[in-house]
Design an enzyme around this catalytic site. Structure first.
Site, PDB file in Angstrom:
ATOM      1  N   HIS A  41       0.806  -1.223   0.000  1.00  0.00           N
ATOM      2  CA  HIS A  41       0.000   0.000   0.000  1.00  0.00           C
ATOM      3  C   HIS A  41       0.831   1.262   0.000  1.00  0.00           C
ATOM      4  O   HIS A  41       0.479   2.251  -0.630  1.00  0.00           O
ATOM      5  CB  HIS A  41      -0.967  -0.042   1.170  1.00  0.00           C
ATOM      6  CG  HIS A  41      -1.804  -1.263   1.100  1.00  0.00           C
ATOM      7  ND1 HIS A  41      -2.036  -2.087   2.154  1.00  0.00           N
ATOM      8  CD2 HIS A  41      -2.393  -1.833   0.038  1.00  0.00           C
ATOM      9  CE1 HIS A  41      -2.760  -3.105   1.748  1.00  0.00           C
ATOM     10  NE2 HIS A  41      -2.980  -2.980   0.474  1.00  0.00           N
ATOM     11  N   ASP A  71      -4.258  -8.626 -10.660  1.00  0.00           N
ATOM     12  CA  ASP A  71      -4.741  -9.867 -10.061  1.00  0.00           C
ATOM     13  C   ASP A  71      -4.943 -10.940 -11.127  1.00  0.00           C
ATOM     14  O   ASP A  71      -4.618 -12.107 -10.906  1.00  0.00           O
ATOM     15  CB  ASP A  71      -6.044  -9.616  -9.297  1.00  0.00           C
ATOM     16  CG  ASP A  71      -5.767  -9.106  -7.889  1.00  0.00           C
ATOM     17  OD1 ASP A  71      -4.856  -9.659  -7.250  1.00  0.00           O
ATOM     18  OD2 ASP A  71      -6.422  -8.163  -7.452  1.00  0.00           O
ATOM     19  N   CYS A  88      -7.434  -1.478 -16.117  1.00  0.00           N
ATOM     20  CA  CYS A  88      -6.944  -0.549 -15.091  1.00  0.00           C
ATOM     21  C   CYS A  88      -5.783  -1.111 -14.265  1.00  0.00           C
ATOM     22  O   CYS A  88      -5.398  -0.521 -13.271  1.00  0.00           O
ATOM     23  CB  CYS A  88      -8.073  -0.113 -14.182  1.00  0.00           C
ATOM     24  SG  CYS A  88      -8.789  -1.467 -13.238  1.00  0.00           S
TER      25      CYS A  88
HETATM   26  C1  PEP Z   1      -5.780  -5.160 -10.409  1.00  0.00           C
HETATM   27  O1  PEP Z   1      -5.835  -6.201  -9.767  1.00  0.00           O
HETATM   28  O2  PEP Z   1      -5.256  -5.068 -11.535  1.00  0.00           O
HETATM   29  C2  PEP Z   1      -6.361  -3.919  -9.860  1.00  0.00           C
HETATM   30  C3  PEP Z   1      -6.445  -2.837 -10.602  1.00  0.00           C
HETATM   31  O3  PEP Z   1      -6.739  -3.918  -8.551  1.00  0.00           O
HETATM   32  P1  PEP Z   1      -5.712  -3.851  -7.313  1.00  0.00           P
HETATM   33  O4  PEP Z   1      -4.348  -3.560  -7.855  1.00  0.00           O
HETATM   34  O5  PEP Z   1      -6.213  -2.782  -6.417  1.00  0.00           O
HETATM   35  O6  PEP Z   1      -5.854  -5.218  -6.741  1.00  0.00           O
HETATM   36 MG    MG Z   2      -7.176  -6.340  -8.091  1.00  0.00          MG
END
Ligand code: PEP
Ligand code: MG
Length: 755
Positions: free
Chosen positions: A367, A633, A680
């Protein structure tokens, strides 16, 4: 066994007088060696200081030939003195010349002396020099003499650390203390930061080394240890503490050390030798550090961190100082150095004065990394041992592009980086000029580039950067930096501010992605074997509908009269989306019943980040208003490779034909259903990868603010049709191609696309 030594306390008291005299560093060292020789009843006492070139130079002597001062030198590992420096351990020999490592230096007149006692001059476990006494007789020095010499060495270490010896450094040489150091870590957040070290957990500087009265010091120690034990017990017994888990293990280890008789006895011994209680703790910790730093066992090294922490806590107890950063005295160009830190702690410093962050731990998706990226601060992680080797105020360069940290950089490195910073600034200026230009390829294809955000501090970037909106608003960040669960009214206010700051541009709110490794400090963490695949995100949301309901209600109320986009993270089956949609519908009904205004238009979407959804795309797209690919992910689950584990994270390439085919399937099916998709994950913000995504048919990309300029510059230079001709056939027939990266790179180079 004890000697008949006049007493190290007498020696330390005399040393204190010498330290206070208004004389120069050479005179002070000369007096110190005379005092020690007299006190230990030795014919010789010499101080060797470690230079930056790995050579130990004789800085002062009583008994050896004075002409040898600043001339005689030994490399680390060479001779007895070099051996002590290399091992960071005392050497006590009745017949020095018989030792295989003995190296004769004729200029010193050393041959007349037989017995030899040398100790390393240590600070925070680091060797700064060697202190030696010698006698003509064949004698073995007593244990308390070894101890006394080590204690005295601390006083010299303080002189070195305080920079006092700089005035007598010989021309063309440099002390090891000011030696440039280089750390190869991993890049966490792009950018280059030049500035001065601010230790996140400042080492308390013990300035009062020499005690007036040992009895008083022993009592102080006892009281402080009692307070320390109570504070650890309180932490362990506090209601918030999970019954098991890493944090608890660390505290259990602290408790064990805090009751360790051996540790306490060593501290008491140092007090009996004349040190103040805090100096005694520091001395024992420095000795322990020196020993343990030579260990390669990761378990022991981890315990070293615990011991360091405990010693620092005890010193703070003794000196009555509170833990925590001292933000008032933050320099204008602070580089925060820490073992690790939380996202909220970084935010506490305030953005204005921070140039960079350098961590001993930290992962690419931790984070603090996400926040550093959001703030546009360069960050590097896995910089081994940085905390103990850096001193507050040291000059430092953090290169968030290559993952390097340069501590006390040499002038040529500093110049090279100053040039790099200028170059980057020029590039940023170019990007700013692109701000109001559309992201259109040379052959006329239009892309929409949006930003990832999660905190109010990110929001000015949305309007300043010329992004088309917020493609991913990570709502959990607000929850992570809060000290208690934000009430609905607080959430509503917050989301309203987000919508206002984006000045009419669309914002896609993602509901809470907490659980697993995204822990809220005020929510009892549940121990899970595989947190990334555990009770997180929508799974948690559906099982605890109260939390999800509150958030949905806050979002609906904040967006009254406007457009609202909400998406759900970590959906694995279509039914989860259906149930989440049900929660939203019930909230709409509730608000309508109570006469609240509703959003003008509401769109509900899904994040595609679990591979099982690839086999439910038709059903999914017929239900959702839009989809967003969480490639971070998706990639980790696709390849079964932990995104935060640096040992395996680089093992597979996001540009592998297999992963690109999966991404293509997602976007192609969406096109058939007329469902808008955005990507994203982090790859959207890397120009080369973003180029590949464009070839696959992605036209909506969402990325961190600092990536927007580079990606837009790539898009505007791109001939998309030609890229498709090059890339797509390779996806259909990749042969033994493991990655398309080389092809993409060659294409970009040949067609002048910046990446
Ligand atoms: C992802 O998993 O690509 C995503 C945008 O979510 P986070 O990075 O917050 O898990
Ligand atoms: Mg994610």
């Amino acid at each position: 066994m004890r000697s008949t030594l006049a007493g190290p306390r007498v020696l330390l008291r005399r040393l204190r007088e010498v330290m206070a005299e208004p004389i120069n560093a050479q005179e002070r060292l000369d007096k110190i060696v005379v005092l020690i020789a007299a006190n230990v009843v030795a014919e010789v006492c010499s101080v060797y200081i470690l230079r930056a070139d790995g050579v130990l130079e004789l800085y002062a002597t009583e008994g050896l030939n004075r002409d040898a001062v600043h001339k005689t030198s030994l490399k680390v590992g060479e001779g007895l003195v070099g051996l002590i420096a290399a091992d960071a351990r005392p050497l006590n020999l009745p017949n020095a010349q018989a030792h295989p490592a003995f190296a004769y230096r004729p200029e010193t007149g050393e041959e007349a002396y037989n017995s030899f006692l040398g100790v390393p001059i240590l600070r925070a476990g680091r060797t700064l020099g060697v202190l030696v006494v010698q006698n003509q007789s064949h004698r073995t020095y007593f244990e308390d003499e070894v101890e006394a010499l080590q204690t005295t060495a601390m006083v010299i270490a303080e002189m070195v650390a305080a920079g006092e010896l700089e005035a007598i450094v010989q021309q063309g040489t440099k002390l090891d203390m000011s030696r440039p150091m280089h750390f190869q870590g991993v890049a966490l957040s792009d950018g280059v930061g030049l500035g001065h070290v601010v230790l996140h957990e400042p080492r308390v500087v013990v300035t009062n080394l020499i005690a007036e009265d040992a009895t008083v010091e022993l009592e102080r120690l006892e009281r402080a240890i009692n307070r320390l034990r109570i504070s650890i017990d309180d932490l362990l017994n506090s209601g918030d503490m999970a019954p098991s888990g890493e944090h608890r293990d660390v505290l259990e280890a602290y408790r064990m050390f805090a009751h360790d008789r051996g540790w306490i006895r060593k501290i008491e011994e140092a007090i009996n030798n004349g040190l103040t209680a805090e100096a005694a703790v520091e001395k024992v910790q420095s000795d322990t550090r020196a020993r343990m730093m030579r260990q390669t066992d990761p378990y022991l090294r981890e315990r070293l961190h615990d011991l360091d922490d405990l010693a620092h806590r005890l010193i703070r107890e003794l000196m009555g100082r509170q833990q925590g950063p001292i933000s008032e005295s933050l320099p204008q160009d602070a580089v925060i150095v820490a073992r690790n830190m939380g996202a909220a702690e970084l935010l506490d410093y305030g953005r204005d004065r921070i140039r960079a962050v350098a961590l001993e731990e930290g992962g690419p998706t931790s984070h603090v990394t996400i926040v550093a990226r959001a703030l546009g601060i360069a960050a590097v992680g896995l910089a081994d041992n940085l905390v103990s080797l850096a001193e507050s105020g040291d000059a430092v360069i953090v290169d968030g592009e290559s993952g390097q940290v340069h501590l006390r950089p040499a002038p040529d490195i500093e110049n090279a980086y100053a040039e790099k910073v200028r170059f980057r600034a020029r590039r940023q200026a170019q990007y700013r000029r692109l701000r109001n230009k559309p992201a259109v390829t040379r052959d006329g294809a239009k892309l929409s580039l949006q930003l990832n955000a999660g905190l109010l501090v990110d929001l000015p970037a949305v309007t300043e950067s010329g992004g088309d909106g917020v493609g991913l608003f990570r709502t959990e960040l607000q929850f992570m930096v809060a000290s208690s669960f934000p009430r609905m009214s607080v959430q509503t206010d917050y989301y309203r501010q987000v919508l206002e700051a984006s000045e009419g541009r669309p914002v896609t709110f993602r509901t809470l992605d907490i659980g697993g490794d995204k822990v809220l400090p005020y929510l009892r963490a549940i121990q899970e074997e595989n947190p990334a695949m555990g009770w997180r995100a929508i799974r948690f949301g559906l099982d605890r509908p109260g939390v999800l309901r509150t958030q949905i209600r806050a979002l609906l109320r904040a967006a009254a009269g406007r457009d609202l986009k909400i998406m759900f993270p970590m959906v694995s089956e279509v039914d989860e989306f259906r149930r989440a949609k049900g929660v939203v519908e019930r909230e709409i009904a509730h608000l309508t019943r109570h006469g609240y205004a509703l959003p003008e238009r509401l769109q509900l979407g899904v994040m595609i980040e679990v591979p099982s959804l690839l086999y439910q795309l038709d059903e999914l797209y017929s239900l959702v208003d839009f989809a967003s690919i969480g490639s971070n992910d998706l990639f980790q689950f696709f390849n079964a490779v932990d995104r935060g584990n640096t040992r395996v994270a680089g093992r597979f390439d996001t540009m592998s034909p297999a992963f690109l085919r999966a991404l293509k399937e997602i976007v192609d099916t969406a096109a058939r259903h007329d469902t808008p998709v955005t990507l994203c994950g982090e790859i959207a913000g890397r120009p080369l990868e973003a180029m590949a995504l464009a070839a696959l048919g992605y036209t909506n990309l969402s990325m961190s603010p600092s990536a927007l300029g580079p990606v837009k510059a790539m898009v505007r230079a791109l001939d998309l049709a030609r890229l498709k001709e090059t890339v797509l056939p390779l996806l259909d027939a990749p042969g033994d191609l493991r990655s398309l990266r080389p092809t993409l790179r060659a294409f970009a180079q040949e067609t002048d696309v910046p990446f």
